[in-house]
Design an enzyme around this catalytic site. Structure first.
Site, PDB file in Angstrom:
ATOM      1  CG  HIS A  62      49.472  25.369  16.141  1.00  0.00           C
ATOM      2  ND1 HIS A  62      51.229  24.868  16.374  1.00  0.00           N
ATOM      3  CD2 HIS A  62      49.140  24.054  16.404  1.00  0.00           C
ATOM      4  CE1 HIS A  62      51.118  23.646  16.639  1.00  0.00           C
ATOM      5  NE2 HIS A  62      50.003  23.270  16.587  1.00  0.00           N
TER       6      HIS A  62
ATOM      7  CG  HIS B   6      46.785  20.431  14.078  1.00  0.00           C
ATOM      8  ND1 HIS B   6      47.704  19.365  14.118  1.00  0.00           N
ATOM      9  CD2 HIS B   6      47.111  21.130  15.222  1.00  0.00           C
ATOM     10  CE1 HIS B   6      48.485  19.656  15.050  1.00  0.00           C
ATOM     11  NE2 HIS B   6      48.457  20.735  15.653  1.00  0.00           N
TER      12      HIS B   6
ATOM     13  CG  ASN C  18      50.628  21.986  12.737  1.00  0.00           C
ATOM     14  OD1 ASN C  18      51.074  20.850  13.538  1.00  0.00           O
ATOM     15  ND2 ASN C  18      50.131  22.818  13.241  1.00  0.00           N
TER      16      ASN C  18
ATOM     17  NE  ARG D 170      55.797  20.376  19.102  1.00  0.00           N
ATOM     18  CZ  ARG D 170      54.296  20.506  19.418  1.00  0.00           C
ATOM     19  NH1 ARG D 170      53.694  19.273  19.793  1.00  0.00           N
ATOM     20  NH2 ARG D 170      53.746  21.411  18.878  1.00  0.00           N
ATOM     21  CG  ASP D 171      52.184  19.624  16.333  1.00  0.00           C
ATOM     22  OD1 ASP D 171      51.531  18.443  16.603  1.00  0.00           O
ATOM     23  OD2 ASP D 171      51.438  20.663  16.138  1.00  0.00           O
TER      24      ASP D 171
ATOM     25  CB  CYS E 242      48.026  16.412  19.387  1.00  0.00           C
ATOM     26  SG  CYS E 242      48.050  16.341  21.156  1.00  0.00           S
TER      27      CYS E 242
HETATM   28  P1  HMG Z   1      52.836  13.429  35.083  1.00  0.00           P
HETATM   29  O1  HMG Z   1      52.809  12.014  35.159  1.00  0.00           O
HETATM   30  O2  HMG Z   1      51.689  14.072  35.768  1.00  0.00           O
HETATM   31  O3  HMG Z   1      54.210  13.977  35.785  1.00  0.00           O
HETATM   32  O4  HMG Z   1      53.065  14.033  33.538  1.00  0.00           O
HETATM   33  P2  HMG Z   1      54.728  14.093  37.363  1.00  0.00           P
HETATM   34  O5  HMG Z   1      55.366  15.057  37.553  1.00  0.00           O
HETATM   35  O6  HMG Z   1      53.712  13.395  38.161  1.00  0.00           O
HETATM   36  O7  HMG Z   1      55.947  12.801  37.169  1.00  0.00           O
HETATM   37  C1  HMG Z   1      55.538  11.486  36.727  1.00  0.00           C
HETATM   38  C2  HMG Z   1      56.889  10.864  36.160  1.00  0.00           C
HETATM   39  O8  HMG Z   1      57.272  11.729  34.787  1.00  0.00           O
HETATM   40  C3  HMG Z   1      58.161  10.981  37.074  1.00  0.00           C
HETATM   41  O9  HMG Z   1      59.123   9.896  36.736  1.00  0.00           O
HETATM   42  C4  HMG Z   1      58.990  12.174  36.467  1.00  0.00           C
HETATM   43  O10 HMG Z   1      60.322  12.335  36.538  1.00  0.00           O
HETATM   44  C5  HMG Z   1      58.577  11.991  35.071  1.00  0.00           C
HETATM   45  P3  HMG Z   1      59.196   8.463  37.360  1.00  0.00           P
HETATM   46  O11 HMG Z   1      59.545   9.251  39.065  1.00  0.00           O
HETATM   47  O12 HMG Z   1      57.810   7.913  37.603  1.00  0.00           O
HETATM   48  O13 HMG Z   1      60.073   7.913  36.898  1.00  0.00           O
HETATM   49  N1  HMG Z   1      58.651  13.399  34.272  1.00  0.00           N
HETATM   50  C6  HMG Z   1      59.432  13.650  33.338  1.00  0.00           C
HETATM   51  N2  HMG Z   1      60.135  13.219  32.634  1.00  0.00           N
HETATM   52  C7  HMG Z   1      60.845  13.708  31.465  1.00  0.00           C
HETATM   53  N3  HMG Z   1      60.452  15.027  31.090  1.00  0.00           N
HETATM   54  C8  HMG Z   1      59.584  15.685  31.906  1.00  0.00           C
HETATM   55  C9  HMG Z   1      59.034  15.219  33.142  1.00  0.00           C
HETATM   56  N4  HMG Z   1      57.938  15.658  33.899  1.00  0.00           N
HETATM   57  C10 HMG Z   1      57.727  14.498  34.610  1.00  0.00           C
HETATM   58  N5  HMG Z   1      59.335  17.111  31.524  1.00  0.00           N
HETATM   59  C11 HMG Z   1      53.839  15.735  31.979  1.00  0.00           C
HETATM   60  C12 HMG Z   1      53.013  15.576  33.424  1.00  0.00           C
HETATM   61  C13 HMG Z   1      53.515  17.036  31.712  1.00  0.00           C
HETATM   62  C14 HMG Z   1      55.424  15.532  32.131  1.00  0.00           C
HETATM   63  C15 HMG Z   1      53.132  14.445  30.913  1.00  0.00           C
HETATM   64  O14 HMG Z   1      51.988  14.691  31.052  1.00  0.00           O
HETATM   65  C16 HMG Z   1      53.610  14.766  29.475  1.00  0.00           C
HETATM   66  O15 HMG Z   1      54.848  14.755  29.332  1.00  0.00           O
HETATM   67  N6  HMG Z   1      52.824  15.330  28.712  1.00  0.00           N
HETATM   68  C17 HMG Z   1      53.160  15.816  27.549  1.00  0.00           C
HETATM   69  C18 HMG Z   1      52.144  15.697  26.392  1.00  0.00           C
HETATM   70  C19 HMG Z   1      52.630  16.130  25.124  1.00  0.00           C
HETATM   71  O16 HMG Z   1      53.977  16.172  24.918  1.00  0.00           O
HETATM   72  N7  HMG Z   1      51.835  16.325  24.329  1.00  0.00           N
HETATM   73  C20 HMG Z   1      52.051  16.650  22.903  1.00  0.00           C
HETATM   74  C21 HMG Z   1      52.617  18.191  22.899  1.00  0.00           C
HETATM   75  S1  HMG Z   1      51.242  19.401  23.033  1.00  0.00           S
HETATM   76  C22 HMG Z   1      50.659  19.603  21.263  1.00  0.00           C
HETATM   77  O17 HMG Z   1      51.048  18.812  20.647  1.00  0.00           O
HETATM   78  C23 HMG Z   1      49.721  20.723  21.282  1.00  0.00           C
HETATM   79  C24 HMG Z   1      50.356  21.715  20.396  1.00  0.00           C
HETATM   80  O18 HMG Z   1      50.969  21.236  19.127  1.00  0.00           O
HETATM   81  C25 HMG Z   1      49.257  22.805  19.924  1.00  0.00           C
HETATM   82  C26 HMG Z   1      47.962  22.223  19.363  1.00  0.00           C
HETATM   83  O19 HMG Z   1      48.071  21.635  18.410  1.00  0.00           O
HETATM   84  O20 HMG Z   1      47.024  22.122  20.443  1.00  0.00           O
HETATM   85  C27 HMG Z   1      51.423  22.324  21.242  1.00  0.00           C
HETATM   86 MG    MG Z   2      49.726  21.114  17.342  1.00  0.00          MG
END
Ligand code: HMG
Ligand code: MG
Length: 308
Positions: free
Chosen positions: A210, A212, A252, A14-15, A243
């Protein structure tokens, strides 16, 4: 006293892979999970149910979950940011059901907005029904807290800000917190201070680190966490990843490097280093580059591999 056993949760599928620019085939993602399981990993973060517009690489979430082998004793987790993701996750039925879901927030307002498009407070409001629904469905819930030491947009982040999010997560029923140094700027004493804040609210076995490895501090930070008894860490095979919303953040800490260190300290992980190194070499070949893991690379070179 150091822990005698450490649990490593490999977040590479995933990450690690979320950050790849070129599409990675579903079959390769599945094979990576399979190889990690064969190497003895018992906790694997497989994919995310996030918006494919935000993170295209995770768009095959359900296909990956349906295809991975599910041997007893191995726990699989997936990231779920909101109810849309939760419903999508449930839609696959038993075949795609994980053991654990991860809601992911941040200790920095700026990062919260860039990563999940809402404030910290709004994120907690969004997570609350997800946590309730997951627990109702019998799934464990982990909460990841990004930027626990520093933020790419906002600079230094203090322990108070982290503790506040830990508290908010606890209030909505999150069962485990992962303290994440997203951009790898943490150093041992700072990391200990933040982990100690989390330990005010959660027991030792429900807190994880966690880290990086952007600034090469991750192993030192893990060692510092071991000093205070922490025994659960996220790591990434071959040091994959970063990320997409933290520019320049590298992967990581490599699972191979952590296992090498822990083996040397006589701390058990249940992981077969040779099989792990082979898995890291294999995924790096698939991605067309050398493993980032120092230990992984060194052990592969010993077996006759050459890297540019
Ligand atoms: P948004 O645009 O604010 O969402 O995104 P919304 O609710 O306004 O919806 C907009 C559109 O997105 C709609 O579709 C929804 O259906 C769709 P449309 O009507 O325009 O066709 N939608 C989705 N589709 C699929 N799955 C969903 C979903 N939600 C809405 N779950 C949202 C908000 C949170 C979805 C967006 O910002 C997002 O997907 N962000 C993810 C970012 C991400 O994955 N980042 C990496 C992971 S975190 C990380 O790596 C850190 C970590 O490792 C720890 C660290 O190291 O810090 C964990
Ligand atoms: Mg991470």
């Amino acid at each position: 006293m150091f822990p005698r056993h450490v649990t490593l949760l490999d977040v590479g599928p995933r990450d690690g892979l979320q950050n790849e620019k070129q599409p990675v085939a579903t079959e390769h993602k599945v094979a990576l999970v399979q190889r990690l399981q064969a190497a003895g990993l018992r906790e694997i973060e497989v994919t995310s149910y996030v918006s494919p517009k935000w993170v295209p690489q995770m768009a095959d979430n359900a296909a990956v979950m349906a295809a991975i082998p599910r041997p007893p004793g191995v726990r699989h987790s997936v990231l779920v940011p909101n109810m849309i993701g939760f419903e999508a996750m449930l839609a696959g039925g038993a075949a795609t059901r994980p053991d654990e879901i991860v809601v992911f927030g941040a200790a920095s307002e700026a990062f919260s907005r860039r990563n999940i498009n809402c404030s910290i407070e709004e994120s907690i409001t969004r997570f609350a029904p997800v946590v309730a629904a997951a627990r109702e469905a019998g799934l464990k819930v982990r909460g990841a807290i990004s930027c626990a030491v520093g933020c790419p947009y906002q600079g230094e982040v203090g322990p108070d800000a982290v503790e506040q999010v830990v508290r908010l997560m606890k209030d909505i029923g999150v069962q485990h917190v992962g303290i994440a140094d997203t951009i790898g700027v943490g150093t041992p004493r700072k990391v200990q201070a933040v982990i100690e804040r989390a330990l005010k609210h959660y027991p030792m076995h429900e807190v994880s680190g966690h880290f990086h490895d952007t600034y090469g501090q991750a192993l030192a930070n893990i060692y510092a966490c071991l000093e205070i008894g922490l025994h659960t860490f996220d790591t990434s095979v071959a040091g994959l990843g970063g990320c997409p919303y933290a520019k320049g953040a590298t992967g990581n800490v490599a699972t191979e490097d952590v296992v090498f260190m822990l083996n040397g300290m006589g701390i058990d992980t249940g992981i077969d280093l040779d099989a792990l190194v082979a898995a890291g070499g294999w995924i790096s070949d698939v991605l067309g580059r050398a493993p980032v893991s120092r230990a992984g690379k060194a052990l592969l070179v010993k077996q006759g591999r050459e890297f540019a």
